[in-house]
Design an enzyme around this catalytic site. Structure first.
Site, PDB file in Angstrom:
ATOM      1  N   ASP A  61       1.087  -1.639  -0.332  1.00 60.10           N
ATOM      2  CA  ASP A  61      -0.309   0.305   0.153  1.00 60.10           C
ATOM      3  C   ASP A  61       0.678   1.351  -0.783  1.00 60.10           C
ATOM      4  OD1 ASP A  61      -2.116  -0.782   0.220  1.00 60.10           O
ATOM      5  OD2 ASP A  61      -3.238  -1.255   2.118  1.00 60.10           O
ATOM      6  N   ARG A  86       1.160  -2.193   7.821  1.00 62.03           N
ATOM      7  CA  ARG A  86       0.947  -0.131   7.209  1.00 62.03           C
ATOM      8  C   ARG A  86       2.391   0.180   7.149  1.00 62.03           C
ATOM      9  NH1 ARG A  86      -2.726   3.195   3.088  1.00 62.03           N
ATOM     10  NH2 ARG A  86      -0.696   3.713   2.841  1.00 62.03           N
ATOM     11  N   ARG A 134     -10.240   5.870  10.960  1.00 64.61           N
ATOM     12  CA  ARG A 134      -8.178   5.204  11.090  1.00 64.61           C
ATOM     13  C   ARG A 134      -8.375   6.499  11.512  1.00 64.61           C
ATOM     14  NH1 ARG A 134      -6.406   2.329   6.363  1.00 64.61           N
ATOM     15  NH2 ARG A 134      -7.990   1.335   5.431  1.00 64.61           N
ATOM     16  N   HIS A 163     -11.497   7.596   5.379  1.00 68.76           N
ATOM     17  CA  HIS A 163     -10.328   7.869   4.994  1.00 68.76           C
ATOM     18  C   HIS A 163     -11.408   9.615   5.023  1.00 68.76           C
ATOM     19  CE1 HIS A 163      -6.189   5.594   5.019  1.00 68.76           C
ATOM     20  NE2 HIS A 163      -6.576   6.620   6.117  1.00 68.76           N
ATOM     21  N   CYS A 257      -4.802   9.740  -3.157  1.00 67.87           N
ATOM     22  CA  CYS A 257      -4.249   8.610  -2.270  1.00 67.87           C
ATOM     23  C   CYS A 257      -3.171   8.586  -2.771  1.00 67.87           C
ATOM     24  CB  CYS A 257      -4.812   7.181  -1.837  1.00 67.87           C
ATOM     25  SG  CYS A 257      -6.233   6.869  -0.729  1.00 67.87           S
TER      26      CYS A 257
END
Length: 266
Positions: A61, A86, A134, A163, A257
């Protein structure tokens, strides 16, 4: 403008940390690389500078570079990822800033995912910050202390928009765009009060990742599935630039992103 991107050299979907990821559907990495490179060239063709962060094995990612940090006027508030898959990305981003003399990097103590949940409205000196899935609300207070800017907390309530950058974006010095349904009722009231001239998206726009965009104040990079939303941008005086990014959407992200804005000191 200056941006940071990371190529999808190791991109795959072999775990699930958002509703868009499907481990049963194989990723075409060659296509992902081509689409990412098309996006990079589109950014550069608009006259902007792109720095490339080297991809690291085992971090599929990492292509979603927006999540690695959030900067304002040369001060960088680092990321602290919620999911262990991550976590190591944060160190790679920190190394990038620490090697450059123009940045002051501050390590976080609170869970936050960089520009994934922070957006800066420069004309107001205001940071819009999301929480609910998150980033922890405590990170909003920490970011305010680190960056010296007022932070407005906005609660995300739909897990499809996990997000802030999947549901809201800054278009220019003062204007934003967002999908109201992604936010709690109180957050919707705040946004409507503060930004009466916002470009509103509908659910179809949001589900197409239309709001996961990058704007330089005039040109707005959006994914190729967002034609209807592009018409709304045109009507509001912006120039939509469509880029195909379908393969990377398999990871739950799109244009924004993949792009972290580097806001240097003026």
């Amino acid at each position: 403008m200056i941006y940071l991107m990371c190529p999808p050299e190791h991109f795959t979907v072999d775990y699930v940390i958002n509703p868009w990821m499907d481990v049963e559907t194989p990723v075409d990495r060659e296509l992902a690389l081509k689409q990412w490179d098309d996006l990079r060239r589109a950014v550069e063709d608009l006259g902007h500078v792109v720095h490339v962060l080297p991809a690291m094995p085992g971090l599929p990612d990492m292509v979603f570079a927006a999540n690695g940090a959030f900067s304002v006027d040369g001060v960088v508030y680092g990321a602290k990822f919620r999911y262990p898959q991550r976590a190591a990305e944060a160190d790679a981003h920190r190394a990038f800033y620490e090697l450059a003399p123009d940045w002051r990097f501050v390590s976080p103590t609170q869970v936050n995912e960089g520009e994934g949940d922070f957006a800066y409205v420069p004309g107001r000196g205001l940071i819009l910050a999301g929480y609910g899935f998150r980033t922890e609300p405590a990170a909003h207070a920490e970011a305010q202390e680190v960056l010296g800017r007022q932070v407005l907390s906005l609660r995300l309530v739909d897990p499809r928009f996990y997000h802030l950058d999947t549901a809201l974006a800054v278009l220019d010095e003062h204007r934003i765009t967002y999908y109201p349904g992604a936010f709690s009722e109180s957050s919707q009231r705040l946004l409507a009060s503060l930004f009466p001239d916002a470009v509103l998206a509908d659910e179809a726009d949001a589900l197409a990742f239309a709001l996961n965009l990058v704007s330089d104040g005039k040109n707005v990079l959006i994914n190729a599935d967002s034609v209807a939303y592009g018409e709304k941008l045109s009507a509001a005086g912006f120039r939509p630039v469509l880029v195909e990014l379908g393969e990377l959407k398999r990871g739950g992200g799109s244009i924004k992103c993949c792009i972290n804005e580097l806001r240097q000191a003026v």
